[in-house]
Design an enzyme around this catalytic site. Structure first.
Site, PDB file in Angstrom:
ATOM      1  CG  ASP A   1     -11.677   2.494  -8.984  1.00 49.19           C
ATOM      2  OD1 ASP A   1     -10.507   2.153  -8.737  1.00 49.19           O
ATOM      3  OD2 ASP A   1     -12.453   1.802  -9.660  1.00 49.19           O
ATOM      4  CB  SER A   2      -7.720   5.024  -9.083  1.00 50.99           C
ATOM      5  OG  SER A   2      -6.356   5.315  -8.987  1.00 50.99           O
TER       6      SER A   2
END
Length: 305
Positions: free
Chosen positions: A150-151
């Protein structure tokens, strides 16, 4: 579509302020503490076992379905946490990692890769390659390994896979990237057009953390900005999930287009009016669990077990 849930979550995030505010310059330690506090409020589903381990020379968490001990699982997810390459750990991403483990039935190893400013680019990319090489050396077939993150970790799923390819390693089975950061040049239109819509990220804070990570490197390096300059040929099937409210929206859009141009199977999964890495908010947002369900289906379809 949970209109009320989305509006309530947006308001809560705005009231709390961004994880890293633009009006002050806290120390890196303060930023890390603040991020860890925020992520500790995210739910971790029951039914998983969490064990400390080592992978590729780095600490890691093994997150497994909590079932009676048996033979080693024939497939595994390599998870890469978010945090702008400066903050975060496998513990801060435990809810997301466990959510995928529960939904897929596959164990995951969440890598504690090196962080800037102590270890700027490309240290974390090197750690991903070392971790993947270690899994292969342990006997995992490449078609039984998937990358997810994620991210910033979502960006590392791509950069790590590219670096592994360039090192002569076989492609993993699949990649899942939640709200990935894929452009260190920050040239996506959404960096401007979505600045007011994004309740979680702040441009000044992103730029500050990015400077700690990139230091003197060329921001157009394909491993720093794969959505802008990378040749994605040879990557495995990709699932990229992002929101219309994110400044990083165009990172995902441009990566999907580059992947298609390189004849890579890609699904661009866009959810409206939810925050950055909305999949973390399963306790307050129906779309979070639904997105994880879609990600788990994608992984089950592509990972050989």
């Amino acid at each position: 579509m949970s209109t009320i849930q989305r509006a309530r979550l947006d308001a809560q995030l705005r009231d709390a302020g961004a994880v890293v505010g633009a009006d002050s310059e806290p120390s890196v330690d303060e930023i890390r503490e603040s991020f860890a506090k925020l992520m500790s409020s995210m739910p971790v589903p029951e039914g998983v076992r969490v064990d400390e381990t080592v992978l590729g020379g780095r600490p890691a968490l093994r997150v497994s379905p909590d079932t009676t001990a048996g033979p080693a699982a024939p497939a595994i997810l390599l998870y890469l946490h978010g945090g702008s390459h400066v903050v975060g750990s496998p513990r801060t991403a435990l809810g997301l990692t466990a959510g995928l483990v529960i939904r897929t039935g596959l164990p995951s190893i969440s890598l504690d890769y090196r962080l800037a400013p102590e270890h700027p680019f490309p240290a974390d990319v090197q750690d991903v390659v070392a971790a993947y090489r270690d899994l292969l050396d342990q006997g995992y077939a490449p078609e039984s390994v998937a990358f997810a993150g994620d991210s910033a970790g979502g960006g590392l799923t791509i950069s790590g896979a590219l670096a592994a390819r360039d090192a002569g390693l076989p492609a993993p089975a699949a990649i899942v990237a939640f709200s990935p950061g894929l452009d260190a040049t920050r040239t996506g239109r959404s960096m401007t057009t979505k600045a007011d819509a994004d309740p979680l990220l702040d441009r000044a804070a992103l730029d500050r953390l990015s400077s700690l990570y990139v230091v003197g490197q060329d921001r157009r390096d394909p491993l720093l900005s794969p959505a802008v300059t990378a040749d994605l040929t040879g990557l495995p099937p990709l699932l990229v999930q992002v929101s219309t409210n994110e400044m990083l929206l165009d990172d995902a859009r441009r990566l999907a287009q580059r992947a298609a141009d390189a004849e890579v199977d890609v699904i661009l999964d866009i959810t409206a009016q939810v925050p950055h890495v909305f999949q973390s908010f399963t306790h307050v947002l129906d779309e979070a669990g639904e997105a994880l369900d879609r990600a788990a289906l994608f992984l089950r379809q592509h990972v050989r077990t």
